[in-house]
Design a protein around this motif. Structure first.
Motif, PDB file in Angstrom:
ATOM      1  N   UNK A   2       0.689  -1.300   0.765  1.00 40.20           N
ATOM      2  CA  UNK A   2       0.179  -0.317  -0.248  1.00 40.20           C
ATOM      3  C   UNK A   2       0.784   1.152   0.142  1.00 40.20           C
ATOM      4  N   UNK A   3       0.104   2.115  -0.322  1.00 38.68           N
ATOM      5  CA  UNK A   3       1.072   3.798  -0.509  1.00 38.68           C
ATOM      6  C   UNK A   3       0.709   4.370   0.427  1.00 38.68           C
ATOM      7  N   UNK A   4      -0.512   3.896   1.236  1.00 36.36           N
ATOM      8  CA  UNK A   4      -0.312   4.604   2.577  1.00 36.36           C
ATOM      9  C   UNK A   4      -1.194   4.048   3.902  1.00 36.36           C
ATOM     10  N   UNK A   5      -0.254   4.091   4.395  1.00 35.72           N
ATOM     11  CA  UNK A   5      -0.931   3.443   5.514  1.00 35.72           C
ATOM     12  C   UNK A   5      -1.561   4.602   6.807  1.00 35.72           C
ATOM     13  N   UNK A   6      -3.140   4.662   6.976  1.00 36.25           N
ATOM     14  CA  UNK A   6      -3.662   5.067   7.743  1.00 36.25           C
ATOM     15  C   UNK A   6      -4.096   4.580   9.464  1.00 36.25           C
ATOM     16  N   UNK A   7      -4.044   4.886  10.304  1.00 35.02           N
ATOM     17  CA  UNK A   7      -5.145   4.725  11.183  1.00 35.02           C
ATOM     18  C   UNK A   7      -5.095   6.642  12.465  1.00 35.02           C
ATOM     19  N   UNK A   8      -6.238   6.612  12.873  1.00 34.93           N
ATOM     20  CA  UNK A   8      -6.963   8.321  14.025  1.00 34.93           C
ATOM     21  C   UNK A   8      -7.481   7.497  15.557  1.00 34.93           C
ATOM     22  N   UNK A   9      -7.056   7.389  16.223  1.00 38.45           N
ATOM     23  CA  UNK A   9      -7.486   7.022  17.873  1.00 38.45           C
ATOM     24  C   UNK A   9      -7.067   5.702  17.968  1.00 38.45           C
ATOM     25  N   UNK A  10      -6.073   5.066  17.503  1.00 40.28           N
ATOM     26  CA  UNK A  10      -5.609   3.548  17.149  1.00 40.28           C
ATOM     27  C   UNK A  10      -5.047   3.272  17.965  1.00 40.28           C
ATOM     28  N   UNK A  11      -3.832   3.753  19.174  1.00 38.94           N
ATOM     29  CA  UNK A  11      -3.213   2.826  19.625  1.00 38.94           C
ATOM     30  C   UNK A  11      -3.049   3.518  20.990  1.00 38.94           C
ATOM     31  N   UNK A  12      -3.502   3.165  21.922  1.00 42.01           N
ATOM     32  CA  UNK A  12      -2.748   3.420  23.622  1.00 42.01           C
ATOM     33  C   UNK A  12      -2.032   3.522  25.050  1.00 42.01           C
ATOM     34  N   UNK A  13      -1.799   2.040  23.871  1.00 38.26           N
ATOM     35  CA  UNK A  13      -0.846   1.270  25.057  1.00 38.26           C
ATOM     36  C   UNK A  13      -0.220   1.332  24.509  1.00 38.26           C
ATOM     37  N   UNK A  14       1.342   1.426  25.172  1.00 37.97           N
ATOM     38  CA  UNK A  14       2.731   1.751  24.847  1.00 37.97           C
ATOM     39  C   UNK A  14       3.533  -0.196  24.250  1.00 37.97           C
ATOM     40  N   UNK A  15       2.523  -1.254  25.086  1.00 33.95           N
ATOM     41  CA  UNK A  15       2.894  -2.009  24.120  1.00 33.95           C
ATOM     42  C   UNK A  15       2.393  -2.360  23.317  1.00 33.95           C
ATOM     43  N   UNK A  16       1.908  -1.703  23.262  1.00 35.68           N
ATOM     44  CA  UNK A  16       0.939  -2.116  21.367  1.00 35.68           C
ATOM     45  C   UNK A  16       1.398  -0.993  19.957  1.00 35.68           C
ATOM     46  N   UNK A  17       3.038  -0.254  20.608  1.00 37.35           N
ATOM     47  CA  UNK A  17       3.662   0.189  19.092  1.00 37.35           C
ATOM     48  C   UNK A  17       4.290  -0.363  18.461  1.00 37.35           C
ATOM     49  N   UNK A  18       5.287  -1.789  19.611  1.00 32.61           N
ATOM     50  CA  UNK A  18       6.527  -1.874  18.502  1.00 32.61           C
ATOM     51  C   UNK A  18       5.102  -2.735  17.043  1.00 32.61           C
ATOM     52  N   UNK A  19       4.660  -3.843  18.268  1.00 27.95           N
ATOM     53  CA  UNK A  19       3.238  -4.472  17.324  1.00 27.95           C
ATOM     54  C   UNK A  19       2.470  -3.183  16.047  1.00 27.95           C
ATOM     55  N   UNK A  20       2.190  -1.812  16.007  1.00 31.76           N
ATOM     56  CA  UNK A  20       1.474  -1.381  15.381  1.00 31.76           C
ATOM     57  C   UNK A  20       2.909  -1.295  13.692  1.00 31.76           C
TER      58      UNK A  20
END
Length: 186
Positions: free
Chosen positions: A153-171
């Motif tokens: 994909x050319x763009x990966x979008x997301x808004x209001x999606x990450x609220x836990x620091x542990x999720x950042x590496x997976x994101x």
């Protein structure tokens, strides 16, 4: 209580928290008017927060509608699409849009909104919307998406999606895998 008796533990599953009493809401972003099913509030239990439109999605859509030239002709995948408001807006400008969520209940409302959007427009004018289940970092789900979209994909979008620091590496791992494959080869 008798010492020989075990405590009864009551466990509630997701169905206890699911509210599928969706109402059609109208949103305007620039010249684009979107109607979609959503709730006015949603349960944080079992991560059903994707059943409503969050302020970050509205801010993102306002920006995208004012700068739609950055979307023209692009392939876009949206992470944590919720009810699909951003993906539906992007379909007005992009050549390909895939909306994702990890929650099956939220995927049901995305599908319902894709059907509503398809029925309200001339199918020759806009991109066909698609949805897919995606838990960040899930290699099997990522492989499935990339098998159907081998260019990435050319763009990966997301808004209001990450609220836990542990999720950042997976994101970050997920975004890296989904970005245009051509960029990875250079």
């Amino acid at each position: 209580m008798d010492n020989g008796e075990e405590n009864d533990i009551i466990c509630l599953d997701e169905s206890f928290f699911v509210n599928d009493n969706y109402q059609i809401a109208r949103f305007t972003f620039g010249s684009q008017i979107l109607e979609l099913y959503c709730l006015q509030s949603a349960s944080a239990d079992f991560d059903l927060t994707g059943q409503m439109v969050w302020p970050g999605a509205e801010l993102s859509n306002n920006y995208l509608s004012k700068n739609s030239d950055i979307l023209r002709g692009c392939s876009v995948i949206e992470l944590g699409s919720g009810v699909g408001i951003t993906g539906i807006l992007c379909s007005r400008f992009c050549r390909e849009v895939v909306m994702t969520n990890h929650n099956d209940e939220v995927l049901k409302v995305i599908t319902r909104n894709i059907e509503l959007d398809d029925s309200s427009k001339n199918s020759t004018c806009f991109t066909k919307l698609k949805s897919a289940k995606l838990e960040w970092g899930n290699s099997e789900q990522l492989d499935d998406i990339l098998q159907r979209h081998p260019e990435g994909f050319d763009l990966v979008l997301g808004a209001d999606i990450c609220f836990q620091p542990a999720s950042v590496p997976l994101l970050f791992h997920t975004v890296k895998r989904l970005l245009n494959v051509g960029l990875k080869k250079k």
